[in-house]
Design an enzyme around this catalytic site. Structure first.
Site, PDB file in Angstrom:
ATOM      1  CB  THR A 172     -37.394  -0.356 -19.289  1.00 27.49           C
ATOM      2  OG1 THR A 172     -38.016  -0.026 -20.533  1.00 27.49           O
ATOM      3  CG2 THR A 172     -36.083   0.393 -19.179  1.00 27.49           C
ATOM      4  CG  ASP A 173     -41.481  -3.030 -22.147  1.00 29.33           C
ATOM      5  OD1 ASP A 173     -42.701  -3.012 -22.351  1.00 29.33           O
ATOM      6  OD2 ASP A 173     -40.714  -2.135 -22.551  1.00 29.33           O
ATOM      7  CB  SER A 174     -37.437  -7.602 -19.370  1.00 30.08           C
ATOM      8  OG  SER A 174     -37.619  -7.882 -20.743  1.00 30.08           O
ATOM      9  N   GLY A 177     -42.188  -5.630 -15.807  1.00 32.33           N
ATOM     10  CA  GLY A 177     -43.125  -6.743 -15.728  1.00 32.33           C
ATOM     11  C   GLY A 177     -42.895  -7.607 -14.510  1.00 32.33           C
TER      12      GLY A 177
END
Length: 403
Positions: A172-174, A177
């Site tokens: 989910t960070d990817s 971002g």
């Protein structure tokens, strides 16, 4: 060539993945970024392998390198009153402030959007809290693995007769971002046209959910819950990763139509399977999928993954080598596009960095600076950007302001 964002200045208070990735997009297109860290609580990605030459160290972590290139890096002790003063000077220098702390951290430092907006009305601030700024879960710490579970990804990953499979990396960070970078660009365009700044609050949790809209809609309309199905696909057969010749070598194959199936049979040298009632149609292939997978792998195991991919693609069938990290560095498509850049790092020497994958014709991205060692650019930023004298710099250094 001019860079698309060469006049944009960013105060980067982010860490781990989502925030640094968001800001690196801006840096790659020319933004001047000052990344703020502290030696009292280092970014976890500095301590996660892989390390260059398998030697551990705070300045040797590959993940940190990849998400923090093209940035100036400073250390700042925000527990020290003078550290907070310098942080305020930095945000007043900036056009964009980025942070992904738990809700309330920036407020306690006196660096909330409202506080900064009062003295700099056109400031743009992006916050990437894990689950949003408000709500019953908002203050609970989380990393990408937790958010992938909350978003529903982990429940659908794996085999139907086994436990869910953890996704590799902070998935989910990817997503957050990249969405965050797009939101900042929209805010910059809005400010260019109106002179007004804004606060962007992007929940990593909710950003991840955007990639599961089809199964969410399916449940909303049909009350059908998507389960785990391994490598199977409801509208394709064969569909999976098949063992090939060599040690742990695989090729992914996806056959969606009967024409593609007939082409696959001819490539395999088994035209008799075209008329075999077990496999003649998609429905019959789905009913006999285990036997189908066995027949496919009986063929693929005698060839390299590259050979299987090539002959199937030439026949109009979707196929691709399951590439390792080493394969990626030798991939001819990535080489042609110049995906990997080599940069000289202060401690580990020459190392490899990913590009972001998007190319602008008039203002292409460029990687020009390796990720910073801890506090590498302290002197330059504090004296040349924030205007401290050498005497002031030395005094604050001795007082622990730059820890």
């Amino acid at each position: 060539m001019t860079k698309a964002l060469e006049d944009v200045k960013v105060a980067d208070f982010t860490w781990v993945v989502s925030g640094p990735l968001c800001v690196r997009y801006l840096a790659d297109y020319g933004a001047q970024v000052v990344h703020v860290e502290t030696s009292h609580r280092v970014d976890p990605t500095r301590t996660i392998p892989p390390y260059k030459d398998n030697i551990a160290g705070l300045n040797r972590g590959g993940y940190f390198h990849n998400w923090n290139s093209n940035k100036l890096g400073i250390t700042l002790n925000l527990r020290h009153p003078k550290g907070v003063e310098l942080a305020r000077k930095l945000v007043l220098w900036a056009d964009v402030i980025a942070e992904n702390f738990n809700p309330g951290v920036m407020d306690r430092l006196g660096l909330s959007y409202e506080a900064i907006r009062d003295v700099k009305p056109d400031i743009i601030m992006i916050s990437l809290p894990s689950k949003g700024a408000a709500g019953p879960y908002s203050t609970l710490p989380a990393v990408g693995l937790h958010l992938a579970a909350l978003s529903g990804f982990i429940n659908i990953a794996g085999w139907p007769d086994r436990d869910p499979v953890l996704l590799f990396g902070a998935y989910t960070d990817s997503i957050a971002g990249r969405l965050g970078a797009a939101a900042v660009l929209a805010a910059l365009d809005y400010r260019r046209r109106t002179g007004k700044g804004q606060h962007i609050e992007l929940s990593q949790f909710e950003a991840g959910i955007q990639f599961l809209i089809p199964p969410i809609l399916d449940f909303g309309v049909n009350r059908r819950v998507l389960g785990r199905s391994g490598n199977r696909h409801p509208f394709a057969a064969p569909h999976g990763a098949y063992r090939c010749r060599g040690d742990d070598r695989w090729c992914a194959i996806a056959v969606f139509t009967d024409d593609e199936w007939r082409a696959t049979c001819r490539v395999m040298g088994k035209p008799e399977l075209i008329e075999d009632g077990r496999f003649a149609t998609l429905l019959s292939r789905k009913r006999n999928e285990e036997e189908l997978d066995r027949l496919i792998e009986e063929w693929t195991v005698d060839y390299t993954a590259e050979e299987v991919m090539t002959v199937l693609q030439e026949a109009g069938v979707s196929a691709a080598v399951v590439e390792t990290a080493e394969d990626l560095h030798h991939d001819p498509q990535l080489k042609h596009r110049g995906h990997f850049w080599e940069l000289q790092h202060q401690e580990i020497g020459m190392s490899t960095y990913d590009s972001m994958g998007s190319q602008l014709s008039k203002s292409p991205a460029e990687l020009h600076k390796a990720a910073h060692t801890l506090g590498e650019d302290n002197y330059h930023v504090y004296t040349q950007v924030l205007g401290l004298s050498d005497e002031e710099f030395v005094e604050m250094l001795e007082q622990g302001v730059f820890e």
